[in-house]
Design a protein around this motif. Structure first.
Motif, short mmCIF file in Angstrom:
data_model
loop_
_atom_site.label_atom_id
_atom_site.label_comp_id
_atom_site.label_asym_id
_atom_site.label_seq_id
_atom_site.Cartn_x
_atom_site.Cartn_y
_atom_site.Cartn_z
N GLU A 103 0.84 -1.18 0.00
CA GLU A 103 0.00 0.00 0.00
C GLU A 103 0.88 1.24 0.00
O GLU A 103 1.93 1.27 0.62
N GLU A 104 0.47 2.28 -0.75
CA GLU A 104 1.22 3.53 -0.77
C GLU A 104 0.94 4.28 0.52
O GLU A 104 -0.10 4.91 0.68
N ALA A 105 1.84 4.19 1.46
CA ALA A 105 1.65 4.82 2.76
C ALA A 105 3.00 4.91 3.44
O ALA A 105 4.02 4.48 2.90
N VAL A 106 3.01 5.47 4.65
CA VAL A 106 4.23 5.49 5.44
C VAL A 106 4.66 4.05 5.71
O VAL A 106 3.84 3.20 6.04
N ILE A 107 5.92 3.77 5.53
CA ILE A 107 6.42 2.41 5.73
C ILE A 107 6.23 2.00 7.18
O ILE A 107 6.69 2.67 8.10
N ASP A 108 5.55 0.88 7.38
CA ASP A 108 5.23 0.42 8.73
C ASP A 108 5.30 -1.10 8.79
O ASP A 108 4.28 -1.79 8.70
N PRO A 109 6.50 -1.68 8.92
CA PRO A 109 6.63 -3.14 8.96
C PRO A 109 6.05 -3.78 10.21
O PRO A 109 5.99 -5.01 10.30
N SER A 110 5.62 -2.97 11.19
CA SER A 110 5.00 -3.55 12.38
C SER A 110 3.63 -4.13 12.09
O SER A 110 3.13 -4.96 12.85
N ASP A 111 3.00 -3.69 10.99
CA ASP A 111 1.68 -4.18 10.60
C ASP A 111 1.88 -5.36 9.65
O ASP A 111 2.28 -5.18 8.49
N LEU A 112 1.60 -6.57 10.09
CA LEU A 112 1.84 -7.76 9.29
C LEU A 112 0.84 -7.96 8.18
O LEU A 112 0.96 -8.89 7.39
N THR A 113 -0.16 -7.10 8.09
CA THR A 113 -1.08 -7.14 6.96
C THR A 113 -0.79 -6.01 5.97
O THR A 113 -1.67 -5.58 5.22
N ARG A 114 0.46 -5.54 5.96
CA ARG A 114 0.91 -4.59 4.95
C ARG A 114 2.32 -5.00 4.54
O ARG A 114 3.17 -5.26 5.38
N VAL A 115 2.56 -5.08 3.22
CA VAL A 115 3.91 -5.41 2.77
C VAL A 115 4.41 -4.37 1.79
O VAL A 115 3.64 -3.61 1.21
N LEU B 214 -5.74 -9.18 10.78
CA LEU B 214 -5.51 -8.11 11.75
C LEU B 214 -6.75 -7.99 12.61
O LEU B 214 -7.85 -7.69 12.11
N LEU B 215 -6.62 -8.24 13.92
CA LEU B 215 -7.72 -8.04 14.84
C LEU B 215 -8.03 -6.55 14.92
O LEU B 215 -7.12 -5.73 15.07
N ASN B 216 -9.29 -6.19 14.78
CA ASN B 216 -9.67 -4.78 14.80
C ASN B 216 -9.05 -4.08 16.01
O ASN B 216 -9.21 -4.52 17.15
N PRO B 217 -8.28 -2.99 15.77
CA PRO B 217 -7.59 -2.30 16.87
C PRO B 217 -8.52 -1.81 17.97
O PRO B 217 -8.04 -1.54 19.08
N PHE C 88 0.73 -13.14 16.81
CA PHE C 88 1.67 -12.04 16.79
C PHE C 88 1.11 -10.85 17.55
O PHE C 88 -0.06 -10.49 17.38
N ALA C 89 1.95 -10.21 18.37
CA ALA C 89 1.59 -8.97 19.07
C ALA C 89 2.65 -7.93 18.76
O ALA C 89 3.85 -8.18 18.90
N THR C 90 2.22 -6.76 18.30
CA THR C 90 3.13 -5.69 17.92
C THR C 90 2.81 -4.44 18.72
O THR C 90 1.65 -4.04 18.81
N ILE C 91 3.84 -3.82 19.30
CA ILE C 91 3.66 -2.60 20.10
C ILE C 91 4.66 -1.55 19.63
O ILE C 91 5.87 -1.71 19.83
N PRO C 92 4.21 -0.48 18.96
CA PRO C 92 5.13 0.60 18.57
C PRO C 92 5.59 1.39 19.80
O PRO C 92 4.89 1.44 20.82
N PHE C 93 6.77 2.00 19.69
CA PHE C 93 7.21 2.89 20.77
C PHE C 93 7.96 4.06 20.15
O PHE C 93 8.65 3.92 19.16
N GLY C 94 7.81 5.23 20.77
CA GLY C 94 8.43 6.43 20.24
C GLY C 94 7.72 6.93 18.99
O GLY C 94 6.68 6.41 18.58
N ASP C 95 8.31 7.95 18.37
CA ASP C 95 7.72 8.56 17.18
C ASP C 95 8.42 8.18 15.89
O ASP C 95 8.01 8.60 14.81
N SER C 96 9.47 7.36 15.97
CA SER C 96 10.27 7.05 14.79
C SER C 96 9.68 5.93 13.95
O SER C 96 10.07 5.74 12.79
#
Length: 254
Positions: free
Chosen positions: A20-32, A135-138, A171-179
């Protein structure tokens, strides 16, 4: 029975995700994203991978993924580097966006994998798998945490015998910080059996990954993995020693 690296086979089922054309976010396993990577493990192996992505429609995206592992075929204890071929896999993955609203799984994907592992002095291992991930609904999780249930069916040949079975991940993913950096952890259970063989494997995985550039195109990827395996071969039960492995690498997104 010759040594078969069950964790290496298990890793093949972990499903990538949606382009998907978006900010790169490899923490989301339903986006490549189109990417390439190289990793070095504490077993002195090298893992290389590449992925290309595309879309069939606005709601259906796909990815093709290839990966190979290299090392010293004669180093059973994994204490020396080498460039001998060890294992490989190829995967086709497709994701359907089924709604970003109140659905339990707003994005669901399916994958098909072909996996091969070279076994020194024994029969090579082959597996074909079909898996699904969602992806379980957030809204059902707290904060920015994301949960991704994953299940796969596998069939093939291990130690010269036809086997089939299944694998489960959460899988459980937790972002941290703003980077964009994130922590990812997941338990994994794998079980296959045949006429005279049964293998069960439990793996605990923990990752800490962070971008090295503000555009998130260069990432430092780190991982710890603890695996335990048991089973029965020709009527004889066995329980392997627990195996702790570390991995560090670089991933580039394009």
């Amino acid at each position: 029975m010759k040594k078969v690296c069950i964790p290496a086979l298990l890793a093949a089922f972990a499903v990538p995700a949606i382009a998907e054309e978006a900010v790169i976010d490899p923490s989301d396993l339903t986006r490549v994203y189109t990417q390439a990577a190289v990793f070095i493990t504490s077993d002195a192996d090298i893992r290389t991978s590449a992925m290309f992505t595309g879309a069939w429609s606005e709601e259906i995206q796909f990815a093709g993924f290839v990966e190979a592992n290299w090392g010293d075929r004669g180093a059973e204890d994994g204490d020396s580097f080498g460039i001998d071929y060890r294992s490989a896999r190829a995967q086709y993955f497709q994701v359907h966006a089924i709604g970003e609203g109140d659905g339990i799984f707003p994005r669901v994907g399916a994958s098909v994998d072909l996996i091969h592992q070279d076994v020194v002095g024994g029969d090579d291992a082959y597996l074909f798998s079909v898996g699904t991930i969602g992806l379980l609904n957030p809204k059902y999780t707290r904060g920015k945490a994301m949960l991704f249930p994953n299940v796969a069916y596998a069939t093939g040949e291990i130690a010269g015998e036809s086997v089939d079975g299944f694998m489960l991940n959460l899988f459980a993913t937790i972002p941290f910080g703003d980077s964009g950096a994130f922590i990812q952890a997941w338990p994994e259970y794998f079980s296959v059996s045949g006429d005279t063989i049964e293998l069960n494997s439990t793996t605990w995985n923990f990752m800490v990954n962070a971008p090295l550039r503000s555009d998130r195109t260069h990432w430092l990827m780190t991982k710890l993995e603890y695996n335990s395996t048991d089973g029965v071969v020709d009527g004889i039960a066995f329980k392997g020693d627990g195996d702790l492995k570390a991995e560090i690498g670089m991933k580039w997104f394009f």
